[in-house]
Design a protein around this motif. Structure first.
Motif, PDB file in Angstrom:
ATOM      1  N   THR A  30      -3.618  -6.151  -1.363  1.00  0.00           N
ATOM      2  CA  THR A  30      -3.918  -6.059   0.050  1.00  0.00           C
ATOM      3  C   THR A  30      -5.292  -5.409   0.161  1.00  0.00           C
ATOM      4  O   THR A  30      -5.627  -4.536  -0.635  1.00  0.00           O
ATOM      5  N   ASP A  82     -10.017   8.603   0.518  1.00  0.00           N
ATOM      6  CA  ASP A  82      -8.753   8.791  -0.194  1.00  0.00           C
ATOM      7  C   ASP A  82      -8.955   8.678  -1.700  1.00  0.00           C
ATOM      8  O   ASP A  82      -8.275   9.358  -2.473  1.00  0.00           O
ATOM      9  N   VAL A 125      -8.089  -3.024   1.807  1.00  0.00           N
ATOM     10  CA  VAL A 125      -8.374  -1.857   2.639  1.00  0.00           C
ATOM     11  C   VAL A 125      -9.882  -1.876   2.848  1.00  0.00           C
ATOM     12  O   VAL A 125     -10.644  -1.900   1.879  1.00  0.00           O
ATOM     13  N   SER A 126     -10.298  -1.908   4.089  1.00  0.00           N
ATOM     14  CA  SER A 126     -11.733  -1.961   4.377  1.00  0.00           C
ATOM     15  C   SER A 126     -12.419  -0.666   3.970  1.00  0.00           C
ATOM     16  O   SER A 126     -11.830   0.403   3.999  1.00  0.00           O
ATOM     17  N   ASN A 183       0.822  -1.213   0.000  1.00  0.00           N
ATOM     18  CA  ASN A 183       0.000   0.000   0.000  1.00  0.00           C
ATOM     19  C   ASN A 183       0.859   1.267   0.000  1.00  0.00           C
ATOM     20  O   ASN A 183       0.741   2.138   0.858  1.00  0.00           O
ATOM     21  N   ALA A 229     -15.176   2.013   4.902  1.00  0.00           N
ATOM     22  CA  ALA A 229     -15.826   2.516   6.120  1.00  0.00           C
ATOM     23  C   ALA A 229     -17.316   2.172   6.096  1.00  0.00           C
ATOM     24  O   ALA A 229     -17.921   2.091   5.021  1.00  0.00           O
ATOM     25  N   HIS A 241      -0.640   4.612   0.462  1.00  0.00           N
ATOM     26  CA  HIS A 241      -1.234   4.869   1.782  1.00  0.00           C
ATOM     27  C   HIS A 241      -2.735   5.130   1.700  1.00  0.00           C
ATOM     28  O   HIS A 241      -3.257   6.040   2.354  1.00  0.00           O
ATOM     29  N   ILE A 242      -3.422   4.331   0.917  1.00  0.00           N
ATOM     30  CA  ILE A 242      -4.883   4.444   0.795  1.00  0.00           C
ATOM     31  C   ILE A 242      -5.498   3.821   2.041  1.00  0.00           C
ATOM     32  O   ILE A 242      -5.218   2.663   2.372  1.00  0.00           O
ATOM     33  N   THR A 243      -6.317   4.600   2.735  1.00  0.00           N
ATOM     34  CA  THR A 243      -6.912   4.107   3.979  1.00  0.00           C
ATOM     35  C   THR A 243      -8.424   3.901   3.887  1.00  0.00           C
ATOM     36  O   THR A 243      -9.021   3.373   4.811  1.00  0.00           O
ATOM     37  N   GLY A 244      -9.024   4.331   2.784  1.00  0.00           N
ATOM     38  CA  GLY A 244     -10.465   4.154   2.651  1.00  0.00           C
ATOM     39  C   GLY A 244     -11.000   4.900   1.446  1.00  0.00           C
ATOM     40  O   GLY A 244     -10.244   5.453   0.645  1.00  0.00           O
TER      41      GLY A 244
END
Length: 190
Positions: free
Chosen positions: A140, A62, A142-143, A53, A145, A56-59
């Motif tokens: 990978t 992004d 990324v959940s 990642n 929200a 840095h994608i968190t959701g």
């Protein structure tokens, strides 16, 4: 769909979403017993990113920012998925921003997987979580929200011809048995 090896008689129908099941029911309306349509297991949409990642994608939020190259599927159980996910909060700006970042629209998940492998500029792939489970070295998870979560089911239906075949009924029963459920759970279905 599965069939009898000799006469290719359709016996049972599988779908990857209710939209697919409805389409198949319409196309095969004289062959499918509507009373046998049964949703089986759910899976959520997820964001897949490159291993590590690095972006840095968190959701989802992004992915509304400019500069991402997103892969989506619009077909085969994912018709309208990206729009459903991005539109969950009722903000047209989210849909517009996400759309601007869509780099590839694949017709099905297998084509999307091939695109993901071939095009390294793609940094996010909106698809079902089960694709990462089946391809752990490719991506990978990324959940998404809770305010953006979407679930769709896999289901089964029997044809009138299939209902007459004991093996078809046994297979349908197996899918909801503890042993069948264990297979689905292994691949991250709920």
């Amino acid at each position: 769909m599965t069939g009898d090896g000799e006469d290719q008689c359709r016996s049972d129908i599988f779908s990857g979403a209710e939209t697919m099941m409805s389409d198949v029911q319409t196309a095969l309306s004289t062959q499918i017993d509507p009373a046998t349509v049964e949703p089986l297991y759910l899976r959520p949409a997820a964001i897949l990113v490159r291993p590590g990642n690095l972006d840095h994608i968190t959701g989802m939020t992004d992915l509304f920012k400019p500069g991402h190259h997103i892969l989506v599927v619009n077909g085969a159980g994912q018709q309208g998925l990206w729009e459903d996910v991005t539109g969950r909060t009722g903000k047209i700006a989210d849909i517009r921003a996400f759309r601007k970042n869509i780099a590839v629209v694949a017709g099905n998940s297998a084509t999307a997987r091939a695109d993901w492998i071939k095009d390294k500029s793609l940094d996010a792939w909106l698809i079902w979580n089960i694709w990462q489970v089946a391809n752990p070295k490719l991506a990978t998870t990324v959940s998404i929200a809770p305010q953006y979560e979407i679930y769709r089911d896999a289901g089964i239906a029997l044809t009138y011809a299939g209902e007459k075949r004991p093996i078809v009924k046994r297979f349908a029963d197996f899918l909801v048995s503890p042993q069948g459920k264990a297979i689905f759970v292994k691949w991250d279905w709920q």
